[in-house]
Design a protein around this motif. Structure first.
Motif, short mmCIF file in Angstrom:
data_model
loop_
_atom_site.label_atom_id
_atom_site.label_comp_id
_atom_site.label_asym_id
_atom_site.label_seq_id
_atom_site.Cartn_x
_atom_site.Cartn_y
_atom_site.Cartn_z
N MET A 1 0.85 -1.20 0.00
CA MET A 1 0.00 0.00 0.00
C MET A 1 0.88 1.25 0.00
N ALA A 2 0.42 2.27 -0.72
CA ALA A 2 1.22 3.49 -0.84
C ALA A 2 0.95 4.44 0.33
N TYR A 3 2.02 4.97 0.87
CA TYR A 3 1.95 5.99 1.91
C TYR A 3 2.79 7.17 1.47
N ASP A 4 2.41 8.37 1.90
CA ASP A 4 3.15 9.55 1.45
C ASP A 4 3.67 10.41 2.59
N ALA A 5 3.65 9.90 3.83
CA ALA A 5 4.22 10.65 4.96
C ALA A 5 4.28 9.75 6.18
N VAL A 6 5.06 10.20 7.16
CA VAL A 6 5.12 9.59 8.48
C VAL A 6 4.88 10.71 9.48
N VAL A 7 4.15 10.41 10.56
CA VAL A 7 3.95 11.41 11.61
C VAL A 7 4.40 10.81 12.94
N LEU A 8 5.24 11.53 13.63
CA LEU A 8 5.67 11.19 14.99
C LEU A 8 4.60 11.70 15.94
N VAL A 9 4.02 10.79 16.72
CA VAL A 9 2.96 11.16 17.65
C VAL A 9 3.46 10.90 19.07
N SER A 10 3.43 11.96 19.90
CA SER A 10 3.94 11.84 21.25
C SER A 10 2.98 12.47 22.25
N PHE A 11 3.38 12.44 23.51
CA PHE A 11 2.51 12.89 24.60
C PHE A 11 2.45 14.40 24.71
N GLY A 12 3.60 15.05 24.51
CA GLY A 12 3.66 16.49 24.65
C GLY A 12 3.99 16.90 26.07
N GLY A 13 4.47 18.13 26.21
CA GLY A 13 4.81 18.63 27.54
C GLY A 13 4.98 20.14 27.52
N PRO A 14 4.87 20.78 28.68
CA PRO A 14 4.99 22.24 28.75
C PRO A 14 6.41 22.68 28.43
N GLU A 15 6.51 23.92 27.91
CA GLU A 15 7.83 24.46 27.57
C GLU A 15 8.09 25.79 28.28
N GLY A 16 7.35 26.03 29.35
CA GLY A 16 7.54 27.22 30.17
C GLY A 16 6.56 27.20 31.32
N PRO A 17 6.81 27.98 32.36
CA PRO A 17 5.94 27.96 33.56
C PRO A 17 4.47 28.21 33.25
N ASP A 18 4.19 29.11 32.30
CA ASP A 18 2.79 29.43 32.01
C ASP A 18 2.07 28.29 31.30
N ASP A 19 2.82 27.34 30.77
CA ASP A 19 2.22 26.21 30.06
C ASP A 19 1.78 25.10 30.99
N VAL A 20 2.32 25.06 32.20
CA VAL A 20 2.21 23.86 33.02
C VAL A 20 0.77 23.51 33.34
N MET A 21 0.01 24.45 33.92
CA MET A 21 -1.35 24.11 34.32
C MET A 21 -2.26 23.85 33.12
#
Length: 343
Positions: A1-21
């Motif tokens: 079967m033909a595919y035309d991309a790959v996607v990395l899927v992860s959990f994610g996380g904050p990148e600064g204090p304002d992101d945490v909550m």
């Protein structure tokens, strides 16, 4: 079967204090987690300046995979989307659609079966596609890789390196301890089409890493990072409780190998490098934490191999596996029923 991309899927996380909550609210939405528990977990992130290591680790993995694809003639663009923080998966899927991607493969940064480690990622992919609309690309998750040499061998080498830091004269009282994220017992029991798949896969990974790295040492598989209410049974023993037990048994040194994880993200650097290390110091037990695959070249090569398996199952090299548990390219629909939320 033909595919035309790959996607990395992860959990994610904050990148600064304002992101945490806001990040923690994304993670726990609909689960009834009390605000005081969120505030407690937020302090773990604030201990590191409000930044989770996971996003930078994904950037490094993304760059390594792209370079590996290019060096080995695999002409597929590689995207990245997270479940819980920027870049959000739905935004990535929209960009893939705008770029003309019609069918893609997803590499998920979790090696094992189970609801939170596999099926929930599938649900998030489905939700992201629904948010984008009928023109969203089809996205198929690559197979689990708990027993792939590209996952097992980096863990085994890390155990060897960690053991070299302990006193060889006390090897007879040294223990190897493997850890993975605890889950509710009900979720563990319902993992896979017949139940018990999460724990069975982890037991297999532990066996393989132990055999490759230190077959002369006793070992245990224990759990970490429990986050549920006290009245709900979760997998035990917790790493900290287990260290207490080992100290009572006369163990003088431990190597802790987080085989349930692919990189040194927050649940490794806080739950092990901070809390478990403090426990070991209090008990007088020497403690060394083994590394995770991260961007080890064998792990990066594994990603390419998994993609080639799916693109050309007949022409690709034979599947590289070290274990004997059943494997599916596409998980059965009856796998990993969502756990019931506590009332």
């Amino acid at each position: 079967m033909a595919y035309d991309a790959v996607v990395l899927v992860s959990f994610g996380g904050p990148e600064g204090p304002d992101d945490v909550m806001p990040f923690l609210q994304n993670v726990t939405r609909g689960r009834g987690v009390p605000p005081e528990r969120l505030a407690e977990v937020a302090e773990h992130y604030h201990h590191f300046g409000g930044v989770s290591p996971i996003n930078e680790q994904c950037r490094e993995l993304l760059a390594a995979v792209r370079a590996d694809f290019a060096a080995n003639g695999l002409d597929l663009p590689v995207y990245w989307g997270n479940r819980n923080w920027d870049p959000m998966l739905a935004d990535t899927v929209a960009r893939m659609r705008d770029d003309g991607v019609r069918r893609a493969l997803a590499f998920v940064t979790s090696a094992f079966g189970g609801y939170s480690s596999c099926r929930q990622y599938q649900e998030d992919i489905t939700a992201a596609r629904a948010a984008v609309g009928p023109d969203a690309p089809v996205i198929e998750k690559l197979r689990q890789f708990w027993d792939h040499p590209g996952f097992v061998e980096p863990h085994a080498d890390a155990v060897r390196s960690a053991l070299a830091q302990l006193d060889p004269a006390r090897r007879d009282s040294t223990r190897l301890v493997f850890t993975a994220h605890s889950v509710p017992v009900s979720a563990a029991d319902s993992a896979g089409p017949h139940g018990g798949r999460y724990t069975a896969q982890l037991a297999e990974t532990a066996r393989l890493v132990h055999a490759a790295a230190a077959p002369d040492l006793p070992y245990d598989l224990v759990w970490q990072s429990r986050s549920g209410p006290p009245h709900v049974p979760w997998l035990e023993p917790d790493i900290n409780d287990h260290l207490e037990t080992l100290a009572e048994q006369g163990v003088t040194g431990v190597v802790v190998s987080p085989i349930g994880f692919v990189s040194d993200h927050l649940e490794v650097v806080w739950d092990l490098d901070t809390e478990a290390l403090d426990t070991a110091k209090r008990l007088g037990v020497d403690f060394v934490r083994a590394g995770t695959p991260g961007t080890d070249p064998r792990y990066v090569t594994m990603v390419r191999e998994l993609v080639r398996e799916r693109i050309d199952p007949d022409g690709a090299p034979s599947r590289r596996r070290l274990g004997q548990l059943p494997m599916w390219d596409t998980c059965p629909t009856v796998c990993c029923v969502p756990p019931r939320r506590p009332s």
